[in-house]
Design a protein around this motif. Structure first.
Motif, mmCIF file in Angstrom:
data_model
loop_
_atom_site.group_PDB
_atom_site.id
_atom_site.type_symbol
_atom_site.label_atom_id
_atom_site.label_comp_id
_atom_site.label_asym_id
_atom_site.label_seq_id
_atom_site.Cartn_x
_atom_site.Cartn_y
_atom_site.Cartn_z
ATOM 1 N N LEU A 29 24.743 44.989 38.121
ATOM 2 C CA LEU A 29 25.213 44.979 39.506
ATOM 3 C C LEU A 29 26.253 43.895 39.742
ATOM 4 C CD1 LEU A 29 21.885 45.625 41.450
ATOM 5 C CD2 LEU A 29 23.741 47.237 40.991
ATOM 6 N N SER A 30 26.130 42.789 39.046
ATOM 7 C CA SER A 30 27.127 41.734 39.166
ATOM 8 C C SER A 30 28.441 42.146 38.515
ATOM 9 C CB SER A 30 26.605 40.452 38.527
ATOM 10 O OG SER A 30 27.583 39.459 38.531
ATOM 11 N N PHE A 31 28.367 42.806 37.380
ATOM 12 C CA PHE A 31 29.578 43.240 36.681
ATOM 13 C C PHE A 31 30.343 44.281 37.485
ATOM 14 C CE2 PHE A 31 31.877 45.815 33.522
ATOM 15 C CZ PHE A 31 32.683 44.827 33.008
ATOM 16 N N THR A 32 29.623 45.175 38.151
ATOM 17 C CA THR A 32 30.282 46.200 38.955
ATOM 18 C C THR A 32 30.743 45.668 40.305
ATOM 19 O OG1 THR A 32 28.146 46.946 39.816
ATOM 20 C CG2 THR A 32 29.024 48.091 37.873
ATOM 21 N N PHE A 96 33.401 31.358 38.154
ATOM 22 C CA PHE A 96 33.679 32.549 37.356
ATOM 23 C C PHE A 96 34.292 33.605 38.257
ATOM 24 C CE2 PHE A 96 30.129 30.632 35.023
ATOM 25 C CZ PHE A 96 30.662 30.611 33.749
ATOM 26 N N ALA A 97 35.100 34.477 37.683
ATOM 27 C CA ALA A 97 35.591 35.631 38.426
ATOM 28 C C ALA A 97 34.403 36.535 38.735
ATOM 29 C CB ALA A 97 36.638 36.377 37.611
ATOM 30 N N ALA A 98 34.520 37.288 39.791
ATOM 31 C CA ALA A 98 33.383 38.091 40.255
ATOM 32 C C ALA A 98 32.864 39.054 39.196
ATOM 33 C CB ALA A 98 33.767 38.852 41.513
ATOM 34 N N THR A 99 33.748 39.603 38.398
ATOM 35 C CA THR A 99 33.315 40.593 37.411
ATOM 36 C C THR A 99 33.591 40.144 35.978
ATOM 37 O OG1 THR A 99 35.428 41.728 37.610
ATOM 38 C CG2 THR A 99 33.618 42.521 38.998
ATOM 39 N N ILE A 101 32.779 38.790 32.235
ATOM 40 C CA ILE A 101 31.667 39.057 31.324
ATOM 41 C C ILE A 101 30.735 37.859 31.243
ATOM 42 C CG2 ILE A 101 31.060 39.602 28.928
ATOM 43 C CD1 ILE A 101 32.321 41.936 30.248
ATOM 44 N N LEU A 102 31.290 36.674 31.051
ATOM 45 C CA LEU A 102 30.464 35.472 30.924
ATOM 46 C C LEU A 102 29.706 35.182 32.216
ATOM 47 C CD1 LEU A 102 29.591 33.206 29.077
ATOM 48 C CD2 LEU A 102 31.546 31.886 29.880
ATOM 49 N N GLY A 103 30.375 35.331 33.348
ATOM 50 C CA GLY A 103 29.705 35.140 34.632
ATOM 51 C C GLY A 103 28.588 36.145 34.842
#
Length: 132
Positions: A29-32, A96-99, A101-103
Motif C-alpha cells: 500500500l505504501s509503494f502504490t 524518502f520519496a512516497a513510492t 523502494i527503500l522507503g
C-alpha cells in the motif's frame, strides 16, 4: 536461574505470521501510494514503543511457572519494541520519496515491528494470566 520455555501455547508463532502479513500489505500500500506515513504517526509509534520499554523496566520479575512460560513472548516483545524504535527513527531522520523502494521496505518493516509489538503484548498478557 535459567528460564526454560516449555509451553504448548503457540501465540508467538501466530503473532509473527500476522505481523508479516501486515508488514507486506503495508509495504504494498505504501509503494502504490495509497498510504503515507506522516511524522505525527511516526512520533506516536515511537512514543508507544518507548512507553512499552519503560513499562517493562519497572515491571517486577516473577519466578513462577508463568514467568518461565513467557520468555519466548518476551523475546518477540523486545524485538517489536526495538524494531519499532529503530525504524521510526530512520523514517523520521531520512526523507524518502512516497513510492521509493527503500522507503517502502522500511515502512513495511515499521508496521511489521509495531504489529509484532502489539500482538506479542497480548501474548504476554495471556501468558501472565495463565490463559494458555
Amino acid at each position: 536461574m535459567i528460564i526454560t520455555c516449555n509451553c504448548e501455547f503457540n501465540c508467538i508463532g501466530k503473532s509473527v505470521i500476522a505481523s508479516i502479513i501486515i508488514g507486506i500489505i503495508a509495504a504494498i500500500l505504501s509503494f502504490t501510494g495509497i498510504i503515507t506515513l506522516t511524522p505525527a504517526f511516526l512520533w506516536v509509534l515511537f512514543g508507544i514503543a518507548v512507553g512499552f520499554l519503560g513499562l517493562t523496566l519497572v515491571t517486577p520479575v516473577s519466578e513462577s511457572r508463568e514467568a518461565t512460560c513467557c520468555c519466548r513472548n518476551l523475546k518477540a516483545f523486545f524485538a517489536g519494541i526495538l524494531g519499532t524504535i529503530l525504524t521510526s527513527v530512520i523514517l523520521l531522520g531520512v526523507t524518502f520519496a512516497a513510492t521509493s523502494i527503500l522507503g517502502t521496505i522500511i515502512t513495511g518493516a515499521l508496521l511489521f515491528f509495531f504489529s509484532l509489538l502489539i500482538t506479542s503484548a497480548t501474548c504476554l498478557i495471556a501468558c501472565r494470566f495463565n490463559c494458555n
